[in-house]
Design an enzyme around this catalytic site. Structure first.
Site, PDB file in Angstrom:
ATOM      1  N   GLU A 291      19.622   1.398  45.887  1.00 24.36           N
ATOM      2  CA  GLU A 291      20.899   0.829  45.960  1.00 24.36           C
ATOM      3  C   GLU A 291      21.834   1.685  46.120  1.00 24.36           C
ATOM      4  O   GLU A 291      21.584   2.992  45.559  1.00 24.36           O
ATOM      5  CB  GLU A 291      21.389   0.018  44.667  1.00 24.36           C
ATOM      6  N   LYS A 352      23.245  -9.024  46.927  1.00 22.94           N
ATOM      7  CA  LYS A 352      23.207  -9.157  45.537  1.00 22.94           C
ATOM      8  C   LYS A 352      24.081 -10.461  45.122  1.00 22.94           C
ATOM      9  O   LYS A 352      25.006 -10.683  45.595  1.00 22.94           O
ATOM     10  CB  LYS A 352      24.041  -7.816  44.965  1.00 22.94           C
ATOM     11  N   CYS A 403      19.664  -3.742  40.831  1.00 26.19           N
ATOM     12  CA  CYS A 403      20.223  -3.461  39.757  1.00 26.19           C
ATOM     13  C   CYS A 403      20.015  -4.306  38.537  1.00 26.19           C
ATOM     14  O   CYS A 403      19.058  -4.807  38.183  1.00 26.19           O
ATOM     15  CB  CYS A 403      21.705  -2.905  39.905  1.00 26.19           C
TER      16      CYS A 403
END
Length: 549
Positions: A291, A352, A403
């Site tokens: 990321e 995301k 994440c």
């Protein structure tokens, strides 16, 4: 004899302090009487935090559950709610201490919000302690609490689930049957049974045989995972290289000057390409970048585009690149993983789905920005994606999660349901380097591997990157704040676990079971003509009160 103009001396009158009223005296007495119990709750909360990474003292998760069960037994719901809060606040303060990088006010604020769920749990434990077999209902309530906390407020915050302290313990294989909720239930049941056993060893109605039976039940729950098979066999494999390029500086300003993070990852990839050409390394089938490995939008910055494209062409295989992409309007940015082909360039992408409140977007921005000026650092809100991360990366059909998304059951499960054969966790933990947060996220990834029977590849900008086998074993990992590259051959699996098949059913069943138990306790109390908020049998209350006021 005193003169006519002299006043006679008199002794000073004593000052009398009015005695406190009966209500104030009773309130003060209650506070003093409750201090030992509150102190024990604080200690138990700290012990539970030590069960989680980076401390990894997982047996303390059983101790924490047992302690909270005993401390709420025989209390009113109001008293137990305070005990639950006193337990939860220090627990989250220590667990989330990595937020101190942002500010201790953020750590305290989030800890208070999360501790309120533990307060509700405490009240529920007190209510259900009047029911037969209360350790079972206590375990259900732990799942209920986590179910609510995973979703509320603002999409929830799943950190601190009992399952995440037991990602490499005898409980872990249970994830293949019912996911993280079943692991939490088993840990809570074992802990509550140990508390029940301890209770039967003290007081006027000692019952050693019952205590031994409860302890045996706790041990059986602990060992149940050993009989659960975790599927790992696969017909296909893929050779993977995970690139950790590192960052200029850890903390809030980890990016440094523009292009620095991107150059680090591009240079590490080109070095691997040179080693392959020199015969020092084997060529992978795919490459994974983390990321934010590109700190600039390659679609609006030609230099960033060219730098990525050159590195991918040098390695000569499809590469998953993490970057921020502008849009869909001027007020938003998207956190994406992009499949970059050495011949055709950028292709499929995943955005995301679950941006982090106050970290990646600011709720109630117009109002809060006037009060909390620090929020101006979040210049643009992250725009959430609308689809899962299943993408074809060379020969591998991957399931990308970014994440913090690894903490959310449904996001990871959806990728497997849609055909992901290997899981990829792209993450940027540079803000929280050396704080314990990367270890906590690694533990979550280990649980996901077992839950879905998939290898998990973690690519982090500054650490911890890792290769995790489908049985949760960490085969390789990097250190933090170092440039590194991991090469591995991992299985591509098509088979599913029982947890994949049953989905969220175990969580809903156990969570609703906890709520129904609370309702039953209230109804039973009313039928018996007792106070609805009382809890615990007289024998249990007497036994416990010999130890804790």
């Amino acid at each position: 004899m005193a003169l006519p103009f002299q006043a006679e001396r008199s002794e000073p009158r004593p000052v009398t302090v009015p005695a406190p009223s009966g209500r104030a005296a009773r309130a003060a007495a209650k506070v003093r009487a409750g201090l030992p119990r509150t102190g024990l709750a604080v200690l138990a909360g700290l012990l539970l935090a030590l069960a989680f990474p980076p401390f990894d003292l997982w047996p303390l998760s059983l101790v924490g559950v047992a302690a909270l069960s005993l401390l709420t037994l025989g209390r009113t719901a109001r008293q137990a709610a305070w005990t639950g809060f006193a337990f939860g606040l220090p627990f989250f303060l220590l667990l989330l201490s990595w937020l101190r990088v942002v500010g201790w006010d953020a750590t305290i604020g989030l800890s208070v919000v999360e501790a309120l769920f533990l307060a509700a749990l405490g009240a529920g434990l007190a209510l259900t302690s009047r029911l037969p077999g209360w350790p079972l209902w206590a375990a259900c309530l732990w799942v209920t609490q986590e179910w609510a906390r995973d979703r509320l407020p603002l999409g929830g915050f799943p950190w601190g689930r009992l399952a995440f302290a037991n990602t490499a313990t005898p409980f872990t294989p249970l994830a293949a049957l019912g996911g993280a909720p079943l692991v939490t239930f088993a840990v809570a049941l074992a802990g509550a049974l140990l508390g029940w056993a301890a209770l039967r060893l003290r007081g006027p109605r000692r019952a050693p045989k019952a205590a031994a039976l409860a302890a045996l039940g706790a041990v059986a729950t602990l060992l149940a995972g050993y009989v659960v098979p975790v599927p790992t066999a696969a017909a296909d494999t893929v050779k993977v290289a995970v690139i950790q390029g590192n960052v200029p500086n850890p903390g809030m300003d980890f990016l440094g000057r523009p292009m620095m993070v991107l150059n680090n990852h591009a240079a590490a990839t080109e070095k691997l390409a040179a080693d392959i050409k020199a015969g020092k390394a084997e060529k992978p089938d795919i490459v994974i970048w983390p990321e934010n490995s590109s700190d600039l939008d390659p679609f609006s910055d030609p230099l960033a585009y060219r730098r990525i494209d050159d590195a991918v062409k040098a390695i000569g295989v499809p590469t998953l690149v993490g970057t921020l992409v502008d849009g869909p309007d001027e007020q938003h940015v998207q956190n994406e993983g992009i499949v970059w082909d050495p011949k055709t360039g950028p292709g499929a992408s995943y955005t995301k789905q679950h941006p982090v409140p106050f970290g990646e977007y600011v709720p109630f921005r117009d109002q809060l920005m006037k009060v909390i000026t620090r929020l101006q650092r979040v210049a643009r809100d992250f725009y959430p994606g609308d689809h899962n991360g299943v993408m074809q990366l060379g020969p591998a059909r991957i399931g990308d999660v970014i994440c913090f998304e690894v903490a959310y059951d449904e996001i990871v499960r959806d990728t497997v349901d849609k055909g992901a054969r290997v899981l990829v966790v792209q993450t940027n933990n540079a803000t929280y380097a050396k704080t314990g947060q990367p270890e906590q996220q690694l533990a979550m990834s280990r649980l996901r591997a077992v839950e879905h029977g998939r290898a998990v590849l973690i690519a982090a900008t500054s650490g911890i990157s890792a290769v995790i086998a489908p049985d949760g074993t960490v085969q390789q990992r990097t250190e933090e704040l170092t440039a590194a590259e991991l090469s591995a051959t991992v299985p591509l699996r098509d088979g599913t676990t029982v947890a994949d098949e049953v989905g969220a059913a175990p969580e809903w069943t156990l969570a609703v079971g906890g709520l129904l138990a609370c309702g039953a306790a209230v109804l039973i109390g009313r039928r018996r003509g007792t106070r609805p908020l009382a809890a615990g049998t007289p024998a249990e209350r007497g036994s416990l009160d010999q130890v804790v006021p």
